[in-house]
Write a protein that holds these residues in place. Sequence first.
Motif, PDB file in Angstrom:
ATOM      1  N   PHE A   5      -4.624  10.824   1.181  1.00 23.42           N
ATOM      2  CA  PHE A   5      -5.173  11.146  -0.134  1.00 23.42           C
ATOM      3  C   PHE A   5      -6.137  10.103  -0.695  1.00 23.42           C
ATOM      4  O   PHE A   5      -6.841  10.378  -1.672  1.00 23.42           O
ATOM      5  CB  PHE A   5      -3.996  11.264  -1.126  1.00 23.42           C
ATOM      6  CG  PHE A   5      -3.504   9.892  -1.511  1.00 23.42           C
ATOM      7  CD1 PHE A   5      -2.732   9.150  -0.638  1.00 23.42           C
ATOM      8  CD2 PHE A   5      -3.892   9.326  -2.705  1.00 23.42           C
ATOM      9  CE1 PHE A   5      -2.342   7.862  -0.967  1.00 23.42           C
ATOM     10  CE2 PHE A   5      -3.499   8.039  -3.038  1.00 23.42           C
ATOM     11  CZ  PHE A   5      -2.719   7.315  -2.166  1.00 23.42           C
ATOM     12  N   ALA A  23      -6.088  -2.902  -0.074  1.00 24.45           N
ATOM     13  CA  ALA A  23      -5.808  -1.687  -0.854  1.00 24.45           C
ATOM     14  C   ALA A  23      -6.032  -0.399  -0.054  1.00 24.45           C
ATOM     15  O   ALA A  23      -5.782   0.691  -0.557  1.00 24.45           O
ATOM     16  CB  ALA A  23      -6.671  -1.673  -2.108  1.00 24.45           C
ATOM     17  N   ALA A  24      -6.526  -0.522   1.185  1.00 28.24           N
ATOM     18  CA  ALA A  24      -6.741   0.696   1.990  1.00 28.24           C
ATOM     19  C   ALA A  24      -5.399   1.353   2.298  1.00 28.24           C
ATOM     20  O   ALA A  24      -4.364   0.683   2.375  1.00 28.24           O
ATOM     21  CB  ALA A  24      -7.448   0.333   3.300  1.00 28.24           C
ATOM     22  N   ALA A  25      -5.427   2.668   2.459  1.00 30.25           N
ATOM     23  CA  ALA A  25      -4.224   3.410   2.847  1.00 30.25           C
ATOM     24  C   ALA A  25      -4.324   3.645   4.361  1.00 30.25           C
ATOM     25  O   ALA A  25      -5.038   4.543   4.817  1.00 30.25           O
ATOM     26  CB  ALA A  25      -4.140   4.715   2.089  1.00 30.25           C
ATOM     27  N   VAL A  26      -3.640   2.778   5.098  1.00 23.57           N
ATOM     28  CA  VAL A  26      -3.780   2.753   6.562  1.00 23.57           C
ATOM     29  C   VAL A  26      -2.697   3.628   7.186  1.00 23.57           C
ATOM     30  O   VAL A  26      -1.522   3.520   6.819  1.00 23.57           O
ATOM     31  CB  VAL A  26      -3.625   1.296   7.069  1.00 23.57           C
ATOM     32  CG1 VAL A  26      -3.832   1.218   8.577  1.00 23.57           C
ATOM     33  CG2 VAL A  26      -4.603   0.376   6.350  1.00 23.57           C
ATOM     34  N   LEU A  71       2.678   1.498  -1.664  1.00 22.64           N
ATOM     35  CA  LEU A  71       2.639   2.789  -2.357  1.00 22.64           C
ATOM     36  C   LEU A  71       3.911   3.566  -2.046  1.00 22.64           C
ATOM     37  O   LEU A  71       4.296   3.684  -0.888  1.00 22.64           O
ATOM     38  CB  LEU A  71       1.443   3.610  -1.881  1.00 22.64           C
ATOM     39  CG  LEU A  71       1.400   5.028  -2.449  1.00 22.64           C
ATOM     40  CD1 LEU A  71       1.018   5.013  -3.919  1.00 22.64           C
ATOM     41  CD2 LEU A  71       0.432   5.898  -1.682  1.00 22.64           C
ATOM     42  N   HIS A 113      -3.402   4.651 -11.351  1.00 26.46           N
ATOM     43  CA  HIS A 113      -4.534   4.125 -12.123  1.00 26.46           C
ATOM     44  C   HIS A 113      -4.164   3.746 -13.549  1.00 26.46           C
ATOM     45  O   HIS A 113      -5.037   3.497 -14.376  1.00 26.46           O
ATOM     46  CB  HIS A 113      -5.714   5.103 -12.065  1.00 26.46           C
ATOM     47  CG  HIS A 113      -6.230   5.232 -10.661  1.00 26.46           C
ATOM     48  ND1 HIS A 113      -6.726   4.161  -9.944  1.00 26.46           N
ATOM     49  CD2 HIS A 113      -6.261   6.283  -9.803  1.00 26.46           C
ATOM     50  CE1 HIS A 113      -7.062   4.552  -8.726  1.00 26.46           C
ATOM     51  NE2 HIS A 113      -6.784   5.839  -8.607  1.00 26.46           N
TER      52      HIS A 113
HETATM   53  O1  PMT Z   1      -7.788   4.847  -3.117  1.00 24.41           O
HETATM   54  P1  PMT Z   1      -7.062   5.302  -4.367  1.00 24.41           P
HETATM   55  O2  PMT Z   1      -7.037   6.818  -4.440  1.00 24.41           O
HETATM   56  O3  PMT Z   1      -7.604   4.664  -5.619  1.00 24.41           O
HETATM   57  O4  PMT Z   1      -5.534   4.865  -4.213  1.00 24.41           O
HETATM   58  C1  PMT Z   1      -5.214   3.499  -4.146  1.00 24.41           C
HETATM   59  C2  PMT Z   1      -3.970   3.282  -3.241  1.00 24.41           C
HETATM   60  C3  PMT Z   1      -2.762   3.983  -3.844  1.00 24.41           C
HETATM   61  C4  PMT Z   1      -4.240   3.792  -1.829  1.00 24.41           C
HETATM   62  C5  PMT Z   1      -3.713   1.712  -3.204  1.00 24.41           C
HETATM   63  O5  PMT Z   1      -3.414   1.256  -4.498  1.00 24.41           O
HETATM   64  C6  PMT Z   1      -2.541   1.388  -2.271  1.00 24.41           C
HETATM   65  O6  PMT Z   1      -1.390   1.379  -2.664  1.00 24.41           O
HETATM   66  N1  PMT Z   1      -2.858   1.096  -0.975  1.00 24.41           N
HETATM   67  C7  PMT Z   1      -1.845   0.841   0.084  1.00 24.41           C
HETATM   68  C8  PMT Z   1      -1.198   2.134   0.472  1.00 24.41           C
HETATM   69  C9  PMT Z   1      -0.350   1.984   1.691  1.00 24.41           C
HETATM   70  O7  PMT Z   1      -0.817   2.210   2.767  1.00 24.41           O
HETATM   71  O8  PMT Z   1       0.845   1.497   1.526  1.00 24.41           O
HETATM   72  P2  PMT Z   1       1.857   1.238   2.749  1.00 24.41           P
HETATM   73  O9  PMT Z   1       3.142   0.990   2.103  1.00 24.41           O
HETATM   74  O10 PMT Z   1       1.794   2.311   3.766  1.00 24.41           O
HETATM   75  O11 PMT Z   1       1.300  -0.092   3.430  1.00 24.41           O
HETATM   76  C10 PMT Z   1       1.627  -1.337   2.903  1.00 24.41           C
HETATM   77  C11 PMT Z   1       0.622  -2.403   3.328  1.00 24.41           C
HETATM   78  O12 PMT Z   1       0.683  -2.561   4.740  1.00 24.41           O
HETATM   79  C12 PMT Z   1      -0.819  -2.070   2.937  1.00 24.41           C
HETATM   80  O13 PMT Z   1      -1.392  -3.140   2.203  1.00 24.41           O
HETATM   81  C13 PMT Z   1      -1.535  -1.922   4.277  1.00 24.41           C
HETATM   82  O14 PMT Z   1      -2.814  -2.576   4.283  1.00 24.41           O
HETATM   83  C14 PMT Z   1      -0.614  -2.625   5.259  1.00 24.41           C
HETATM   84  N2  PMT Z   1      -0.603  -1.954   6.563  1.00 24.41           N
HETATM   85  C15 PMT Z   1      -0.378  -0.621   6.655  1.00 24.41           C
HETATM   86  C16 PMT Z   1      -0.343  -0.016   7.903  1.00 24.41           C
HETATM   87  C17 PMT Z   1      -0.539  -0.822   9.033  1.00 24.41           C
HETATM   88  N3  PMT Z   1      -0.527  -0.310  10.254  1.00 24.41           N
HETATM   89  N4  PMT Z   1      -0.747  -2.137   8.931  1.00 24.41           N
HETATM   90  C18 PMT Z   1      -0.758  -2.724   7.711  1.00 24.41           C
HETATM   91  O15 PMT Z   1      -0.909  -3.953   7.617  1.00 24.41           O
END
Ligand code: PMT
Length: 311
Positions: A60, A178-181, A232, A264
């Motif tokens: 999303f 802040a990327a959603a990976v 997130l 937000h």
């Molecule tokens: O882009 P918008 O619509 O404005 O939304 C912003 C957001 C909600 C995407 C942003 O604020 C946010 O929360 N981004 C992180 C979302 C996420 O992927 O969360 P996670 O819990 O899955 O990952 C946690 C952390 O691990 C992240 O900082 C990510 O960079 C890191 N990660 C994730 C996957 C991976 N394989 N390796 C990582 O290091």
Amino acid sequence: MAEVDLVAEFPRPAGAARWAEVMARFAARLGAQGRRVVLVTSGGTKVPLEARPVRFLDNFSSGRRGAMSVEAFLAAGYGVLFLYRARSAFPYAHRFPPQTWLAALRPAGPPQAGLLSLEAEEKALPGFAAALRSYQEAATAGTFLAVEFTTLADYLHLLQAAAQALNPLGPSAMFYLAAAVSDFYVPVSEMPEHKIQSSGGPLQITMKMVPKMLSPLVKDWAPKAFIISFKLETDPSIIINRARNALEVYQHQVVVANILESIHSSVVIVTKDSETKLLLTEEEVAKGIAIEEKIVDNLQSRHTAFICDRN
Ligand code: PMT
């Protein structure tokens, strides 16, 4: 023990070596000026399901958090390396989708000596001139570099190269992830070559876990940097524990915790020994203040304390 290259098994995007050089030059130039540099990652990664991909797994993320944060970091004097999903929100421009400026701008006479003049009612594009000015100031000062990714593989290779570029800056470098990976992917060796046929009936796919890149980032790629991850969740009852768990596992400095419904308007800044809730009031929303201004302001102070501590 030798470091395992977690990125190597993902296909390297064309142009990665050139971007690695561009990013290294950018970081070295700003570092030599004594400027702090932040890597802002933004938007979602796309995961192909076929080798000649027609279908993808996506998410999303709009990139708005990243784009707004870039504006706040530039205003605070940081150099910004912006690693963003192609066609997601772009700093300054995201406030003006094409339908607003296509309707508002018109040619002000024929081009003269190669110069195109455009005009618009000021009220049809509020804030447009100021946004243009801010963008052009950063471009002229050379403090902003945007690098695009589309797929998960692009993102991982470019993240690694960006970390290697920022590592020489030590504690002056900040990572704002802040990327959603994607947490899941299909390895190239297990992908069907051609488009998956719907005539085969309902689809079942087994995906592998993507290794968390926070681990090599903190341990090997940029061990002296100030690192902020995002967390997130959709369930508010687990978010703080999940953020604390991430700090414990990866040993970095900050997690910005956010809940999908309120990304937000509210976040919690979580560190080893603190939790700070940041919230936008109705008056602040009415004034056009963004939560990212508060996040960046808070993190900038923490970064200053971090640099003092390391020095
Ligand atoms: O882009 P918008 O619509 O404005 O939304 C912003 C957001 C909600 C995407 C942003 O604020 C946010 O929360 N981004 C992180 C979302 C996420 O992927 O969360 P996670 O819990 O899955 O990952 C946690 C952390 O691990 C992240 O900082 C990510 O960079 C890191 N990660 C994730 C996957 C991976 N394989 N390796 C990582 O290091």
